[in-house]
Design an enzyme around this catalytic site. Structure first.
Site, PDB file in Angstrom:
ATOM      1  N   LYS A  94       0.705  -1.102   0.029  1.00 20.17           N
ATOM      2  CA  LYS A  94      -0.109   0.171   0.143  1.00 20.17           C
ATOM      3  C   LYS A  94       0.871   1.241  -0.017  1.00 20.17           C
ATOM      4  O   LYS A  94       1.396   1.554   1.074  1.00 20.17           O
ATOM      5  CB  LYS A  94      -1.063   0.009   1.156  1.00 20.17           C
ATOM      6  CG  LYS A  94      -2.085   1.122   1.035  1.00 20.17           C
ATOM      7  CD  LYS A  94      -2.461   1.869   2.363  1.00 20.17           C
ATOM      8  CE  LYS A  94      -1.732   2.901   2.853  1.00 20.17           C
ATOM      9  NZ  LYS A  94      -1.841   4.155   1.909  1.00 20.17           N
ATOM     10  N   GLY A 135       7.378   4.831   8.161  1.00 23.18           N
ATOM     11  CA  GLY A 135       6.365   6.215   8.388  1.00 23.18           C
ATOM     12  C   GLY A 135       6.440   6.725   9.785  1.00 23.18           C
ATOM     13  O   GLY A 135       7.722   6.522  10.184  1.00 23.18           O
ATOM     14  N   SER A 136       5.476   7.435  10.209  1.00 19.19           N
ATOM     15  CA  SER A 136       5.713   8.025  11.350  1.00 19.19           C
ATOM     16  C   SER A 136       5.738   7.257  12.610  1.00 19.19           C
ATOM     17  O   SER A 136       5.001   6.184  12.633  1.00 19.19           O
ATOM     18  CB  SER A 136       4.446   9.079  11.773  1.00 19.19           C
ATOM     19  OG  SER A 136       3.401   8.542  11.744  1.00 19.19           O
ATOM     20  N   THR A 137       6.391   7.882  13.698  1.00 23.49           N
ATOM     21  CA  THR A 137       6.217   6.862  15.043  1.00 23.49           C
ATOM     22  C   THR A 137       4.970   6.910  15.421  1.00 23.49           C
ATOM     23  O   THR A 137       4.504   5.723  15.937  1.00 23.49           O
ATOM     24  CB  THR A 137       7.358   7.510  16.018  1.00 23.49           C
ATOM     25  OG1 THR A 137       8.667   7.634  15.374  1.00 23.49           O
ATOM     26  CG2 THR A 137       7.134   6.781  17.454  1.00 23.49           C
ATOM     27  N   GLU A 138       4.075   7.946  15.467  1.00 23.57           N
ATOM     28  CA  GLU A 138       2.746   7.798  16.053  1.00 23.57           C
ATOM     29  C   GLU A 138       1.960   6.692  15.363  1.00 23.57           C
ATOM     30  O   GLU A 138       1.223   5.920  16.231  1.00 23.57           O
ATOM     31  CB  GLU A 138       2.078   9.193  15.802  1.00 23.57           C
ATOM     32  CG  GLU A 138       0.923   9.416  16.304  1.00 23.57           C
ATOM     33  CD  GLU A 138       0.129  10.558  15.749  1.00 23.57           C
ATOM     34  OE1 GLU A 138       0.702  11.281  15.197  1.00 23.57           O
ATOM     35  OE2 GLU A 138      -1.120  10.615  15.807  1.00 23.57           O
ATOM     36  N   GLY A 198       3.305   3.966  13.490  1.00 22.39           N
ATOM     37  CA  GLY A 198       4.021   3.043  13.651  1.00 22.39           C
ATOM     38  C   GLY A 198       3.611   2.138  15.142  1.00 22.39           C
ATOM     39  O   GLY A 198       3.564   1.014  14.830  1.00 22.39           O
ATOM     40  N   GLU A 250       9.928   0.772  10.559  1.00 22.50           N
ATOM     41  CA  GLU A 250      10.944   1.944  10.377  1.00 22.50           C
ATOM     42  C   GLU A 250      10.346   3.336  10.419  1.00 22.50           C
ATOM     43  O   GLU A 250       9.338   3.849   9.739  1.00 22.50           O
ATOM     44  CB  GLU A 250      11.484   2.011   8.851  1.00 22.50           C
ATOM     45  CG  GLU A 250      12.254   0.686   8.446  1.00 22.50           C
ATOM     46  CD  GLU A 250      13.508   0.436   9.379  1.00 22.50           C
ATOM     47  OE1 GLU A 250      13.974   1.557   9.684  1.00 22.50           O
ATOM     48  OE2 GLU A 250      14.094  -0.534   9.399  1.00 22.50           O
ATOM     49  N   CYS A 303      13.816  10.536   6.940  1.00 23.84           N
ATOM     50  CA  CYS A 303      13.658  10.157   8.333  1.00 23.84           C
ATOM     51  C   CYS A 303      15.159  10.343   8.996  1.00 23.84           C
ATOM     52  O   CYS A 303      14.972  10.474  10.337  1.00 23.84           O
ATOM     53  CB  CYS A 303      13.170   8.891   8.201  1.00 23.84           C
ATOM     54  SG  CYS A 303      14.137   7.747   7.410  1.00 23.84           S
TER      55      CYS A 303
END
Ligand code: NAP
Ligand code: MG
Length: 499
Positions: free
Chosen positions: A197, A250-253, A255, A272, A306
């Protein structure tokens, strides 16, 4: 400002004109409910293409196709050398269509086409080729065992590295084609099947890559590409009970949410995530050399990286001169659309991203930083943001602690090495860092003290296929690239035969 269609290759124009469909089970299909979304050009805010808005029904069809291809049929029967040959062919096709892919990336993401050509497309082809090489080199081990309970028997004992199964891959918008390659390469080398995706902002290069995957001769269902939003399409992929492994960048949030959902059924998961990478200049670096290195660390890809070197630690006595030299470099960028040949910095990917970056810069100033240069660009169209240098914020400020994901660096003075190590490690992230000095002894003493998955010395943002990449702390779980990636795409099976 309109899209400069006069600059487009005939192949790019032809791609843009073809209707966009998702690749599921070897067929090009619309979303089950017929829904679409528009992908725009961030430089002109013009629509580029209508793309299917896949949802859980489409994800389900794609996962079924991937499961079928994994379990039976030509893919399951392929030998490692057959998988190698397919990956090499795909790498050749990416290279053969490099200029078109670079233009698609420049239009959809905003980045300069020359960068997309030299970095995203060239690196994707080289990575797929490198992964093709691994297909024939993955193997288990033969073990000499001493079974304590049974002294009188002999055993033949070995391990097998078996493909983990159906992989659900979710990727971000900053390096769309390259991130697709990072997920597909190890999955296809090890014999997995994939549902990919891409990000809603940048779905186009993945769809073009899908065409090349078909052209390379991959059997139906081995690679499925479902376009759609994160909240429905992405979440449905992560939650699908028949996905064996989830790989997310993508973002930590997001993730954390993805990891928690995958863990509900103990699916394998690689994350990641974000970073807030420190750039540490030691006092033997001249202000000019330090500024050149720092500029490379933060402004590459509009800062939407990143590993972007977004915190710049400078020895106090060099602080003013280095900040001034850095501002000089920042003011020298030429902002423009990615497909225009003299552009050195494109727009940010979206209005939302521009607003987010502007919000951080404003918060930084409110927290006490000095805006040395930069800020939102004053253009009537496009999400442009000027290369920005902030100086001297408190360590607790959001511009020092949080991932901005834009061309914004905060310069911070320091006095002692011990102090700067603590401050460099003082965020929840641990993706990367760089240390700049020609004093080998000081560098070697510093490297082990930095909590980050990659530490560069006298360079920043350089990656290699052979070098494992991933995060400490909240920058992720697992490693991509190199041999290390296969730990996450294979399961180890131990076999013991009493003879
Ligand atoms: P994001 O939300 O983390 O998006 C990454 C991917 O995850 C996209 O494909 C997204 O789909 C998908 N996604 C979103 N919500 C999901 C969910 N609940 N379940 C499954 N998949 C989901 O990142 P973003 O919103 O694009 O960017 C926000 C911030 O994240 C940036 O400002 C930046 O700080 C950070 N970021 C970091 C990286 C990195 O490599 N470290 C990359 C990108 C962004 P859609 O986009 O289609 O909704
Ligand atoms: Mg777009």
């Amino acid at each position: 400002m309109n899209i400069r269609t006069d600059l487009l290759l005939p192949a790019t124009r032809a791609f843009l004109q073809r209707p966009k469909r998702m690749l599921i089970g070897g067929q090009w299909v619309a979303a089950a409910d017929g829904a679409v979304f528009v992908s725009e050009d961030p430089a002109t805010e013009s629509p580029l293409a209508e793309v299917p808005a896949g949802k859980s029904a489409d994800i389900d069809a794609a996962v079924q196709a991937a499961r079928h291809a994994f379990a039976q049929g030509p893919w399951a029967a392929m030998r490692p050398s057959d998988r190698e040959r397919l990956l090499l062919r795909l790498a050749d096709l990416v290279e053969a269509n490099a200029d078109e892919l670079a233009q698609i990336e420049a239009l959809d993401n905003g980045k300069p086409a020359s960068m997309a050509r030299a970095v995203d497309v060239a690196t994707a082809a080289s990575f797929l080729r490198y992964m093709g090489g691994w297909a024939t080199k993955l193997h288990g081990e033969s073990l000499d065992v001493s079974v304590p309970l049974v002294r009188e028997r002999e055993f033949v004992t070995f391990t097998r590295q078996e493909a983990v199964g159906v992989v659900g891959a979710i990727i971000p918008w900053n390096f769309p084609l390259l991130m697709a390659a990072w997920k597909l390469g190890p999955a296809l080398a090890s014999g997995c099947t994939v549902v990919l995706k891409p990000a809603e902002e940048t779905p186009l290069s993945a769809l073009r890559l899908g065409e090349l995957i078909v052209e390379a001769g991959y059997p139906a269902g081995v690679v499925n590409i479902v376009t759609g939003g994160g909240a429905d399409c992405g979440a449905a992929l992560v939650a699908h009970p028949d996905v064996d492994k989830v790989t997310f960048t993508g973002s930590t949030e997001v993730g954390k949410r993805v990891g928690t959902a995958a863990m509900q059924r103990l699916a394998r998961v690689t994350l990641e995530l974000g970073g807030k990478s420190p750039v540490i200049m030691l006092d033997d670096m001249s202000p000019e050399a330090a500024a050149a290195g720092a500029a490379q660390a933060i402004f590459f890809n509009q800062g939407q990286v990143c590993t972007a070197g977004s915190r710049l630690y400078l020895p106090r006595r060099h602080f003013d001169a280095t900040v001034e030299a850095l501002a000089g470099i920042a003011n020298g960028f030429r902002l423009g659309a990615g497909i225009e040949p003299d552009t050195t910095m494109g727009p940010l990917v979206s209005a939302r991203q521009r607003q987010r970056v502007a919000g951080y810069v404003q918060a930084g100033v409110e927290d006490g930083a000095t805006l040395v240069c930069g800020g939102p660009a004053d253009t009537s169209r496009g999400h442009f943001f000027r290369p920005t240098v902030l100086a001297g914020a408190p360590d607790s400020a959001s511009v020092v602690q949080e991932e901005i994901f834009g061309p914004v660096v905060v310069a911070l003075p320091y006095d002692e090495i011990d102090e700067v190590v603590g401050r460099a490690n003082g965020t929840p992230f641990g993706l990367a860092a760089s240390v700049w000095s020609n004093d080998l002894s000081r560098v070697h003493r510093l490297v082990p003290r930095i909590k980050a998955g990659t530490v560069w010395v006298n360079c920043h943002n350089l990656l290699d296929n052979a070098m494992p990449f991933g995060g400490f702390k909240q920058s992720g779980i697992g490693r991509e690239m190199g041999r290390a990636v296969f730990e996450h795409y294979t399961e180890t099976k131990s076999v013991m035969i009493a003879v």
